[in-house]
Scaffold this motif. Structure first.
Motif, PDB file in Angstrom:
ATOM      1  N   HIS A 180       8.178   2.455 -14.994  1.00 44.49           N
ATOM      2  CA  HIS A 180       7.612   3.744 -14.560  1.00 44.49           C
ATOM      3  C   HIS A 180       8.765   4.724 -14.385  1.00 44.49           C
ATOM      4  N   GLN A 185      13.047   8.952  -8.894  1.00 42.04           N
ATOM      5  CA  GLN A 185      12.965   9.423  -7.498  1.00 42.04           C
ATOM      6  C   GLN A 185      14.262   9.086  -6.769  1.00 42.04           C
ATOM      7  N   ARG A 206       6.042  -1.309 -20.850  1.00 41.67           N
ATOM      8  CA  ARG A 206       5.402  -2.465 -20.201  1.00 41.67           C
ATOM      9  C   ARG A 206       4.933  -3.458 -21.254  1.00 41.67           C
ATOM     10  N   GLU A 221       6.842  11.931 -13.430  1.00 45.90           N
ATOM     11  CA  GLU A 221       6.983  11.655 -12.007  1.00 45.90           C
ATOM     12  C   GLU A 221       7.142  12.985 -11.284  1.00 45.90           C
ATOM     13  N   PHE A 259       0.493   1.776  -3.173  1.00 43.18           N
ATOM     14  CA  PHE A 259       1.752   1.620  -3.908  1.00 43.18           C
ATOM     15  C   PHE A 259       2.814   1.232  -2.892  1.00 43.18           C
ATOM     16  N   THR A 262       4.833   4.326  -1.438  1.00 40.72           N
ATOM     17  CA  THR A 262       4.200   5.464  -0.755  1.00 40.72           C
ATOM     18  C   THR A 262       3.284   4.935   0.341  1.00 40.72           C
ATOM     19  N   GLY A 293      -1.410   8.584  -9.767  1.00 40.99           N
ATOM     20  CA  GLY A 293      -1.103   7.838  -8.554  1.00 40.99           C
ATOM     21  C   GLY A 293      -0.197   8.713  -7.713  1.00 40.99           C
ATOM     22  N   ALA A 294      -0.360   8.652  -6.391  1.00 45.18           N
ATOM     23  CA  ALA A 294       0.451   9.534  -5.542  1.00 45.18           C
ATOM     24  C   ALA A 294       0.488   9.003  -4.112  1.00 45.18           C
ATOM     25  N   GLY A 295       1.247   9.667  -3.264  1.00 40.10           N
ATOM     26  CA  GLY A 295       1.278   9.290  -1.852  1.00 40.10           C
ATOM     27  C   GLY A 295       2.461   9.923  -1.148  1.00 40.10           C
ATOM     28  N   PHE A 317       4.319  11.615  -6.894  1.00 37.75           N
ATOM     29  CA  PHE A 317       3.161  11.316  -7.748  1.00 37.75           C
ATOM     30  C   PHE A 317       3.652  10.883  -9.118  1.00 37.75           C
ATOM     31  N   GLY A 318       2.785  10.187  -9.854  1.00 40.44           N
ATOM     32  CA  GLY A 318       3.129   9.750 -11.199  1.00 40.44           C
ATOM     33  C   GLY A 318       1.884   9.768 -12.066  1.00 40.44           C
TER      34      GLY A 318
HETATM   35  N1  PHE Z   1       4.871   4.691 -10.447  1.00 41.21           N
HETATM   36  C1  PHE Z   1       3.448   4.542 -10.252  1.00 41.21           C
HETATM   37  C2  PHE Z   1       2.863   3.844 -11.490  1.00 41.21           C
HETATM   38  O1  PHE Z   1       3.485   3.835 -12.511  1.00 41.21           O
HETATM   39  C3  PHE Z   1       2.776   5.860 -10.036  1.00 41.21           C
HETATM   40  C4  PHE Z   1       3.170   6.533  -8.761  1.00 41.21           C
HETATM   41  C5  PHE Z   1       4.247   7.387  -8.714  1.00 41.21           C
HETATM   42  C6  PHE Z   1       2.445   6.290  -7.597  1.00 41.21           C
HETATM   43  C7  PHE Z   1       4.601   8.017  -7.532  1.00 41.21           C
HETATM   44  C8  PHE Z   1       2.821   6.896  -6.402  1.00 41.21           C
HETATM   45  C9  PHE Z   1       3.873   7.767  -6.388  1.00 41.21           C
HETATM   46  O2  PHE Z   1       1.780   3.292 -11.432  1.00 41.21           O
END
Ligand code: PHE
Length: 348
Positions: A180, A185, A206, A221, A259, A262, A293-295, A317-318
């Motif tokens: 990811h 970050q 992946r 990201e 996650f 986060t 996805g985030a937090g 977030f991503g």
């Molecule tokens: N890195 C996570 C993923 O690939 C996504 C994500 C990024 C979630 C930043 C929360 C914060 O699934």
């Protein structure tokens, strides 16, 4: 001596009549060739008494050099005349239509990636980059995913053999292709002091392959850190982003998730683009599609980069660019992006 003089006179006369390169070549052979007149004369020097030879040899050699240089200058003259003739006989038809060069264009994934980047740049985000070949530490450990953490299962990756020149303590499982963009970050935070906000677009990898997964895909990201950053900022920024990308009427929903890096974590859903929320095959009857996805940044992550967790908060977030592109253009198979079939690519 008379003969030699005669040869010279003959040559001058004949050479003045030469009009083509071919004629000049024939002249050269007649005088200087193996059985040529001058060559023959030089050979016959041996028939003369010894004391006469130098005198005749000198005159004959002078004649030979004279003929050689005459032929050379004639050759240049004839060549330039022929070139001139060629140019004059070739006229250019300027009314002939040019050859069509089809214009190239950016790949749909690149188009959407640029649109995402531009949207965040307009909100004041910087653009950060990180390596695709990454250390396990940045990809997992520093993001609160220790060696035996079950979250590693979801992101099984490609391991990279360290080359022999690397530090001996680097082992086979220490280098990975990043799963990811979240390791950026950590790298981005190490370079900065808050407040800041940046995004990090790029390729990730992946061990996955089916209609909705490819071993390589793109993520963007995002990270915003400062004093008094709250979940409201996260919601405001991401909602605005989704409305820019999918239109201002698009419904947005924040759903609790998990996650390791986060807390609290959320997944962001949008109302299904294909059925407008009624329920279809793509949204599996729910009317919603997960897009992000985030937090709020986990204190453990701030600790890994030496930030004061009492003073600073942040959100991250991503998102997957191929997935967003598929939704935006209603594409049902991710592999189409990488087959490079122009019939597919031309449509965007
Ligand atoms: N890195 C996570 C993923 O690939 C996504 C994500 C990024 C979630 C930043 C929360 C914060 O699934």
């Amino acid at each position: 001596m008379k003969d030699i003089k005669k040869i010279k006179e003959d040559f001058i006369k004949e050479s003045s009549q030469v009009e083509t390169i071919q004629g000049l070549n024939e002249l050269r052979v007649r005088y200087l060739g193996k059985k040529g007149i001058v060559t023959d004369g030089l050979r016959r020097l041996s028939e003369l008494p010894r004391e006469e030879r130098p005198k005749f040899g000198k005159v004959l050699n002078e004649l030979k050099r004279f003929i050689e240089s005459e032929i050379k200058s004639l050759q240049q003259q004839l060549e330039s005349e022929e070139a001139k003739k060629r140019v004059l006989s070739e006229s250019i038809d300027i009314t002939l239509p040019g050859r069509y060069i089809p214009p190239g264009k950016r790949h749909p994934v690149t188009q959407v990636l640029d649109e995402i980047v531009n949207t965040f740049v307009s909100m004041g985000f910087e653009v950060e980059e990180g390596p695709e070949v990454e250390l396990d530490y940045y990809n997992f450990e520093a993001l609160n995913i220790p060696k035996d953490h079950p979250a590693r299962e979801m992101q099984d990756t490609f391991y990279v053999k360290p080359s022999s020149v690397d530090n001996d303590s680097t082992t086979e499982s220490d280098i990975v292709l990043r799963t990811h963009t979240s390791p950026v970050q950590i790298r981005g935070m190490k370079k900065r002091t808050p407040p800041f906000r940046f995004i990090a677009p790029g390729k990730v990898y992946r061990c996955d392959a089916d209609v909705s997964h490819t071993p390589m895909f793109h993520q963007v990201e995002g990270l915003m850190v400062g004093e008094n950053i709250t979940f409201s900022h996260l919601k405001g920024v991401l909602e605005l982003f989704i409305h820019c990308l999918f239109g201002p009427e698009t419904p947005v929903k924040f759903r609790p998730s998990y996650f390791p890096f986060t807390e609290p974590s959320t997944e962001v859903d949008i109302g299904c683009i294909l059925c407008s929320g009624e329920g279809c095959r793509v949204c599996k009857g729910t009317g919603w599609l997960e897009v992000l996805g985030a937090g709020m940044v986990h204190p453990k992550v701030f600790e890994a980069v030496g930030y004061d967790t009492e003073k600073y908060q942040g959100f991250a977030f991503g998102m997957g660019v191929e997935r967003l592109t598929m939704l935006k253009y209603k594409i049902d198979d991710i592999r189409l992006f990488f087959e490079n079939d122009v019939r597919f690519l031309r449509q965007f």
